[in-house]
Design a protein around this motif. Structure first.
Motif, mmCIF file in Angstrom:
data_model
loop_
_atom_site.group_PDB
_atom_site.id
_atom_site.type_symbol
_atom_site.label_atom_id
_atom_site.label_comp_id
_atom_site.label_asym_id
_atom_site.label_seq_id
_atom_site.Cartn_x
_atom_site.Cartn_y
_atom_site.Cartn_z
ATOM 1 N N ARG A 113 0.816 -1.214 0.000
ATOM 2 C CA ARG A 113 0.000 0.000 0.000
ATOM 3 C C ARG A 113 0.852 1.268 0.000
ATOM 4 O O ARG A 113 0.333 2.369 0.196
ATOM 5 N N GLY A 114 2.157 1.109 -0.238
ATOM 6 C CA GLY A 114 3.032 2.268 -0.324
ATOM 7 C C GLY A 114 3.116 2.807 -1.741
ATOM 8 O O GLY A 114 2.193 2.637 -2.541
ATOM 9 N N MET A 115 4.249 3.436 -2.081
ATOM 10 C CA MET A 115 4.423 4.023 -3.409
ATOM 11 C C MET A 115 4.580 2.924 -4.454
ATOM 12 O O MET A 115 5.293 1.938 -4.232
ATOM 13 N N PRO A 116 3.904 3.074 -5.603
ATOM 14 C CA PRO A 116 4.040 2.066 -6.661
ATOM 15 C C PRO A 116 5.444 2.079 -7.259
ATOM 16 O O PRO A 116 6.175 3.064 -7.163
ATOM 17 N N GLY A 117 5.804 0.972 -7.880
ATOM 18 C CA GLY A 117 7.102 0.835 -8.511
ATOM 19 C C GLY A 117 7.340 -0.620 -8.845
ATOM 20 O O GLY A 117 6.471 -1.473 -8.625
ATOM 21 N N PRO A 118 8.522 -0.947 -9.399
ATOM 22 C CA PRO A 118 8.844 -2.344 -9.690
ATOM 23 C C PRO A 118 8.668 -3.236 -8.451
ATOM 24 O O PRO A 118 8.209 -4.360 -8.546
ATOM 25 N N THR A 119 9.073 -2.711 -7.289
ATOM 26 C CA THR A 119 8.787 -3.356 -6.009
ATOM 27 C C THR A 119 8.020 -2.342 -5.168
ATOM 28 O O THR A 119 8.605 -1.450 -4.567
ATOM 29 N N PRO A 120 6.691 -2.438 -5.132
ATOM 30 C CA PRO A 120 5.901 -1.435 -4.411
ATOM 31 C C PRO A 120 6.264 -1.384 -2.932
ATOM 32 O O PRO A 120 6.640 -2.386 -2.329
ATOM 33 N N GLY A 121 6.134 -0.197 -2.355
ATOM 34 C CA GLY A 121 6.368 -0.049 -0.926
ATOM 35 C C GLY A 121 5.143 -0.478 -0.123
ATOM 36 O O GLY A 121 4.120 -0.878 -0.681
ATOM 37 N N ASP A 122 5.267 -0.405 1.194
ATOM 38 C CA ASP A 122 4.175 -0.748 2.093
ATOM 39 C C ASP A 122 3.689 0.509 2.824
ATOM 40 O O ASP A 122 4.384 1.530 2.844
ATOM 41 N N GLN A 123 2.524 0.424 3.420
ATOM 42 C CA GLN A 123 2.096 1.476 4.333
ATOM 43 C C GLN A 123 2.275 0.960 5.753
ATOM 44 O O GLN A 123 1.789 -0.110 6.110
ATOM 45 N N LEU A 124 3.014 1.721 6.552
ATOM 46 C CA LEU A 124 3.241 1.375 7.951
ATOM 47 C C LEU A 124 2.312 2.227 8.801
ATOM 48 O O LEU A 124 2.355 3.461 8.746
ATOM 49 N N VAL A 125 1.476 1.559 9.582
ATOM 50 C CA VAL A 125 0.494 2.244 10.423
ATOM 51 C C VAL A 125 1.028 2.250 11.853
ATOM 52 O O VAL A 125 1.145 1.203 12.499
ATOM 53 N N GLU A 126 1.382 3.437 12.330
ATOM 54 C CA GLU A 126 1.929 3.587 13.679
ATOM 55 C C GLU A 126 0.787 3.920 14.649
ATOM 56 O O GLU A 126 0.063 4.900 14.445
ATOM 57 N N LEU A 127 0.641 3.110 15.695
ATOM 58 C CA LEU A 127 -0.462 3.272 16.622
ATOM 59 C C LEU A 127 -0.152 4.350 17.664
ATOM 60 O O LEU A 127 0.967 4.443 18.175
ATOM 61 N N SER A 128 -1.160 5.151 17.953
ATOM 62 C CA SER A 128 -1.027 6.207 18.960
ATOM 63 C C SER A 128 -2.289 6.207 19.813
ATOM 64 O O SER A 128 -3.376 6.534 19.332
ATOM 65 N N ILE A 129 -2.143 5.809 21.082
ATOM 66 C CA ILE A 129 -3.301 5.708 21.974
ATOM 67 C C ILE A 129 -3.615 7.081 22.557
ATOM 68 O O ILE A 129 -2.748 7.747 23.129
#
Length: 299
Positions: A254-270
């Protein structure tokens, strides 16, 4: 006319490498670009920086300039080209370079070549500029408009195609949009360095995208499924029970598209709600009694 010390203008040493010259030029061009710097004298400084770069980035021009500079000339001193300089072979055609100073024209321009009748076609110089886009455009790709101002005060508008997944610092080349060629030579290119504006919801880390997700204490403690925004739309994310602030969950691809797409990192904040009413305060008191002995600072 005055001698121009191109090394001094770019703030580099005479033995600077091509990479050093390129880095110094980019830094100064960003600082003094007329679209960003409205201070008096900024435009003249920008022109001087471009002229210095035009000479020092070109191997032949730099070699000839260094030979001339070795004669003891210094910036600001009165200068006349030495006898026979017109035979150096820098033939730009009858129009000269057009965008540079008399000093540049006297050394590298087209007047000497025109007088000898030996002008030959020469490719125009490249133009380096910046284009700022938002993160969504960088993700999806698309088109953006760019207004360029030339040294004579004129403007031209270009439509630039942005490839999906482009990264900050990448360069888009627009063929034929640089300085005009001389004596029938081809035009130079326009080299656009891409910058990506900050986004309120996402932070770019290479090809990965980081998003900080706010949670209630009960969602973190008991687990939950919550909606999470991504640049491609909202998705549901399962929060494991017992999650703590700072934990990162990964949305694969779910990150930036490309030959090897990136990921989206969801950082939790309570986030802890305020206790404004008697009932809310009583609820916190009951919670304290239930978890008596728990010390978050014990570790």
């Amino acid at each position: 006319m005055e001698f121009k010390d191109y090394y001094e203008i770019l703030g580099v040493k005479p033995d600077a490498s091509e990479a050093d010259i390129k880095a110094a030029y980019r830094k100064l061009a960003r600082k003094y670009h007329p679209d960003k710097n409205k201070e008096a004298g900024a435009e003249d400084k920008f022109k001087a920086i471009n002229e210095a770069n035009e000479v020092l980035r070109d191997t032949e021009k730099r070699r000839a300039y260094d030979q001339l500079r070795a004669g003891g000339y210094r910036g600001g001193e009165q200068f006349r080209p030495p006898p026979g300089w017109g035979n150096q072979g820098f033939d730009f055609g009858e129009g000269g370079s057009g965008d540079f100073s008399d000093f540049f024209e006297s050394l590298f321009g087209g007047r000497a070549g025109a007088a000898r009748g030996t002008a030959r076609p020469r490719r125009g110089g490249d133009i380096q500029a910046q284009v700022q886009i938002d993160l969504k455009t960088a993700f999806d790709g698309g088109k953006t408009r760019l207004v360029l101002q030339d040294s004579r005060g004129g403007e031209r508008t270009l439509e630039v195609k942005i490839p999906a997944g482009i990264q900050p610092g990448q360069v888009i080349r627009l063929g034929g949009q640089g300085h005009a060629g001389q004596a029938g030579g081809t035009n130079g290119d326009l080299l656009l360095e891409v910058g990506i504006r900050d986004d309120a919801r996402f932070r770019l880390d290479g090809r990965n995208i980081i998003h900080v997700l706010a949670l209630t204490p009960w969602e973190a403690a008991l687990g939950a499924t919550v909606p999470v925004p991504t640049l491609a739309g909202t998705v549901d994310l399962r929060i494991p029970a017992g999650s703590q602030s700072g934990r990162k969950l990964r949305l694969k691809g779910r990150g930036m598209p490309g030959p090897t797409p990136g990921d989206q990192l969801v950082e939790l904040s309570i986030r802890v709600p305020a206790a404004d009413t008697h009932e809310q305060k009583a609820a916190y008191e009951a919670l304290r009694e239930q978890f008596e002995g728990f010390d978050p600072r014990a570790a």
